[in-house]
Design a protein around this motif. Structure first.
Motif, short mmCIF file in Angstrom:
data_model
loop_
_atom_site.label_atom_id
_atom_site.label_comp_id
_atom_site.label_asym_id
_atom_site.label_seq_id
_atom_site.Cartn_x
_atom_site.Cartn_y
_atom_site.Cartn_z
N GLY A 87 18.28 8.82 17.24
CA GLY A 87 18.58 10.12 17.85
C GLY A 87 20.02 10.14 18.35
O GLY A 87 20.39 9.41 19.27
N ALA A 88 20.86 10.98 17.69
CA ALA A 88 22.28 11.06 18.06
C ALA A 88 22.55 12.39 18.76
O ALA A 88 23.49 13.11 18.41
N TYR A 128 22.26 14.86 22.62
CA TYR A 128 22.95 14.93 23.92
C TYR A 128 22.68 13.70 24.78
O TYR A 128 23.48 13.35 25.64
N VAL A 129 21.54 13.04 24.56
CA VAL A 129 21.25 11.83 25.34
C VAL A 129 21.73 10.59 24.57
O VAL A 129 22.54 9.81 25.07
N ASP A 154 20.44 9.03 12.92
CA ASP A 154 19.79 10.33 13.05
C ASP A 154 19.37 10.80 11.66
O ASP A 154 20.00 10.46 10.66
N LEU A 155 18.33 11.62 11.63
CA LEU A 155 17.88 12.22 10.37
C LEU A 155 18.86 13.30 9.91
O LEU A 155 18.98 13.59 8.72
N VAL A 184 14.94 10.68 20.86
CA VAL A 184 14.78 11.87 20.03
C VAL A 184 14.32 13.06 20.88
O VAL A 184 13.97 12.90 22.06
N ASN A 185 14.32 14.22 20.27
CA ASN A 185 13.94 15.43 21.00
C ASN A 185 12.44 15.49 21.28
O ASN A 185 11.64 15.04 20.46
N TRP A 207 8.30 13.89 17.03
CA TRP A 207 9.53 13.15 16.71
C TRP A 207 9.46 11.73 17.26
O TRP A 207 9.97 10.80 16.65
N SER A 214 7.18 9.93 14.83
CA SER A 214 7.79 9.55 13.54
C SER A 214 8.81 8.44 13.74
O SER A 214 8.94 7.56 12.89
N SER A 215 9.51 8.42 14.87
CA SER A 215 10.45 7.30 15.10
C SER A 215 9.67 6.00 15.23
O SER A 215 10.08 4.97 14.70
N GLN A 256 8.77 4.75 11.93
CA GLN A 256 9.92 4.13 11.23
C GLN A 256 10.14 2.70 11.74
O GLN A 256 10.38 1.78 10.98
N SER A 265 17.71 21.40 28.70
CA SER A 265 16.53 21.04 27.91
C SER A 265 15.45 20.37 28.74
O SER A 265 14.33 20.19 28.27
#
Ligand code: UDX
Ligand code: ADP
Length: 473
Positions: free
Chosen positions: A12-13, A15-16, A37-38, A93-94, A112, A115-116, A119, A283
Motif C-alpha cells: 500500500g503506497a 497516504y499512510v 501497490d497494485l 492498504v485502504n 483489501w 487480499s494482501s 498475497q 479518511s
C-alpha cells in the motif's frame, strides 16, 4: 531468533504507507524498504523524475523521497518479489466503510486487507513478521492470522519442503495528514500490540533508531487495535463538541475563539483540537467512529453506540447548518449567484479530499442553484470532478447545477456574490481583501468557516461578513 530486520515490504503506497516508509527508510539507512501497490499509475507517480509530481502532497515528503529513493527506498508493483525478500511486512492498504452487505455503512470493508494477507501467505518465504498498519476494526489481526496460517509450505528447488511461519502484530499509525513528516519523525508515541516477544522486540529495534524507548508502548493486540479507534473517536468528539458550541455562540453573541482559548487553558482540557470548523473530514474519523458504533451494537451496547453516533450527527448537522446560513443570508435563494469556494481539501497542507466538508457544502449549494467557482492550492480539477460526481461546465443561464475550477484567485472572485472559506490554507490568510472585495458584485458576502480572517481586517470595506461561531452581522 536473533537475525536483524534487513528488508521491509510495505503493501500500500497511499497516504499512510508512502510517508511512513519514507521516514522509516530515512531513519534506518541499513534497511531496504520496498513500497508496493497494485495501482500502476500511483507507483509511476512515486517514481516521477520530478519529485514534485509524487502522488501525495505532504510538507517535507518530496525532499526525503528525492534524497533516498532508489537508495534504500523503492516503489514498485512487484508485489511477489518484495514479499519474498521481506523479513517484515507492513500492511497499509485502504479500509473504507462497507457500502453493502452485513454491517453496510458501519463496518470496514476488509477485502483489501484480506487480499494482501493472501498475497503474503502465497509468496512469503521462511519466517515473516506481519504488521497491521492500516486502521482496522478490532480483531482484524485474527483474520490475518487465519489466512496466513492456512498458507501452504513452500517448496525450494522441488526438494525440501520448508514451513512458512508468521507472527502478526499491530502497530497503528497516528500521523495526521499535512503534518505527517513531523508526526513520523517525532511521534507522541508509537504503539505495538501483540504476543510474540521476538517480533515485538524486532519492531522496537527499528523504531529505536529515532524514537526514544519511553515513547514506544507495548500492549496486547486488541488494546492496540482499539486504542487507534478510540484515539480518533476522542479527537472527532472534541471537534463535534466545539462545533456544537459554535452554534450557541452565534445565537448568544459569545465568540468561539475566546471560548476555545478560555477552556483550552485548563490543563485538563488542553488547547489543541478546539478549532471550530465546517466539520471534520479525512479518511479516518468517520470510518473509525462507525467501526466503534458497529462494535458497540455487535456487543449489545446500544447506548454507547448512540453516544458515538451522535458525534457524526453533529458533524453532518454543522455542514447542513452552514449551507443553510449561506442561503438564508441571500434571503432564501442563491439561484444563479456566483459563489467562490476557497479550499476543497479536508484540511490545509494536504491534497486529500476524502470526506471533506467542502464536498457536502458544494453539493448543497449546487442543489440550491448556485454557480460555484472552486479554488484550492493543491486539489486538482479532476479530483473535484470525481468528488462532486459531475463534470465542470461553462456558466450558462439555462443550466442550474454548475461549477467551474479556477486556479487564479482574482478570476475566481470577479463579480462573485460570495466567498466561502472552507479550508484553512495559509494562502488565504494573506490575500489582498481590499482588491478582492472591490471586484465582487455588491451586496457581497464573505463566509469564513475557519476563523481565518478577523473583523478588523475587513473594517471599512464594503462587505457583509459572517464568521463561524461569532454571531457577527
Ligand atoms: C486523524 C488523526 O489526527 C490521526 O492521528 C490519525 O492517524 C488519522 O486521523 P487526519 O484525519 O489526517 O488525522 O487529520 P486531523 O488533523 O486529525 O484533522 C481531521 C479533521 O478535523 C480535519 O477535517 C480538520 O480540519 C478537522 N479539525 C481538526 C477541526 O475541525 N478542528 C480542529 O481543531 C482540528
Ligand atoms: P491510506 O490513507 O490508508 O494510506 P490509500 O487509499 O491512500 O489509503 O492507500 C491504500 C493503497 O493500498 C492504495 O494505493 C491501493 O491501491 C493499495 N492496495 C490495496 N490493496 C492492495 C493489495 N492487495 N496489494 C497492493 N496494494 C494494495
Amino acid at each position: 531468533m536473533t537475525y536483524m530486520i534487513e528488508n521491509i515490504c510495505c503493501i500500500g503506497a497511499g497516504y499512510v504507507g508512502g510517508p511512513t516508509m519514507a521516514v522509516l527508510a530515512e531513519k534506518c539507512p541499513n534497511i531496504k524498504v520496498n513500497v508496493v501497490d497494485l495501482d500502476i499509475n500511483r507507483i509511476k507517480l512515486w517514481n516521477s523524475k520530478n519529485v514534485n509530481e509524487i502522488p501525495i502532497f505532504e510538507p517535507g515528503l518530496a525532499e526525503i523521497v528525492s534524497k533516498i529513493r532508489d537508495k534504500n527506498l523503492f516503489f514498485s508493483n512487484n508485489i511477489e518479489e518484495s514479499i519474498k525478500e521481506a523479513d517484515l511486512i507492513f500492511i497499509s492498504v485502504n479500509t473504507p466503510t462497507k457500502i453493502k452487505g452485513l454491517g453496510a455503512n458501519y463496518a470496514s470493508d476488509l477485502k483489501w486487507i484480506e487480499s494482501s494477507a493472501r498475497q503474503v501467505a502465497k509468496f512469503a518465504i521462511g519466517h515473516t513478521i506481519v504488521v497491521e498498519k492500516s486502521t482496522v476494526p478490532v480483531r482484524t489481526a485474527e483474520l490475518i492470522k487465519t489466512i496466513l496460517n492456512s498458507s501452504e509450505d513452500f517448496n525450494l528447488n522441488n526438494k525440501n519442503k520448508y514451513k512458512k511461519t508468521f507472527s502478526v502484530i499491530s502497530s497503528p499509525e497516528f500521523l495526521a495528514e499535512g503534518n505527517a513528516i513531523k508526526d513520523l519523525r517525532n511521534p507522541d508515541r508509537v504503539l505495538i500490540g501483540g504476543e510474540d516477544k521476538d517480533s515485538i522486540d524486532k519492531l522496537c529495534n527499528i523504531y529505536e533508531n529515532w524514537i526514544p524507548k519511553e515513547k514506544i508502548l507495548v500492549t496486547n493486540l486488541w488494546s492496540s487495535e482499539l486504542s487507534k479507534l478510540t484515539a480518533n473517536a476522542f479527537l472527532a468528539q472534541r471537534i463535534s463538541s466545539i462545533n456544537s458550541i459554535s452554534a450557541i455562540c452565534e445565537k448568544t453573541g459569545a465568540e468561539i475563539g475566546e471560548v476555545s482559548a478560555a477552556i483550552g487553558s485548563d490543563s485538563r482540557i488542553g488547547p489543541k483540537f478546539l478549532s471550530s470548523s465546517p466539520g471534520f473530514g479525512g479518511s479516518c474519523f468517520k470510518k473509525d467512529i462507525l467501526n466503534l458504533v458497529y462494535l458497540c451494537r455487535y456487543y449489545g451496547l446500544d447506548v454507547a453506540a448512540e453516544y458515538w453516533e451522535n458525534v457524526i450527527r453533529i458533524n453532518n448537522w454543522q455542514k447542513d447548518r452552514i449551507s443553510k446560513i449561506i442561503v438564508d443570508k441571500f434571503f432564501g435563494t442563491i439561484t444563479g449567484k456566483k459563489i467562490a469556494l476557497f479550499g476543497f481539501s479536508f484540511k490545509a497542507n494536504t491534497n486529500d479530499t476524502r470526506e471533506s466538508a467542502s464536498i457536502d457544502i458544494a453539493n448543497n449549494l449546487i442543489d440550491n442553484g448556485a454557480k460555484l467557482v472552486i479554488h484550492d492550492p493543491r486539489v486538482s480539477q479532476k479530483q473535484i470532478e470525481f468528488d462532486l460526481k459531475q463534470s465542470p461546465s461553462i456558466f450558462d443561464q439555462f443550466q442550474e447545477s454548475i461549477w467551474v475550477y479556477e486556479e487564479d484567485i482574482m478570476k475566481a472572485v470577479k463579480l462573485a456574490d460570495a466567498i466561502v472559506i472552507l479550508t484553512e490554507w495559509d494562502y488565504y490568510r494573506n490575500l489582498n481583501w481590499k482588491l478582492i472585495i472591490k471586484g465582487m458584485r455588491k451586496p457581497s458576502w464573505i463566509f469564513d468557516t475557519r476563523g481565518l480572517i478577523s473583523k478588523e481586517t475587513l473594517k471599512d470595506l464594503e462587505i457583509n461578513f459572517w464568521s463561524l461561531g461569532n454571531g457577527c452581522k
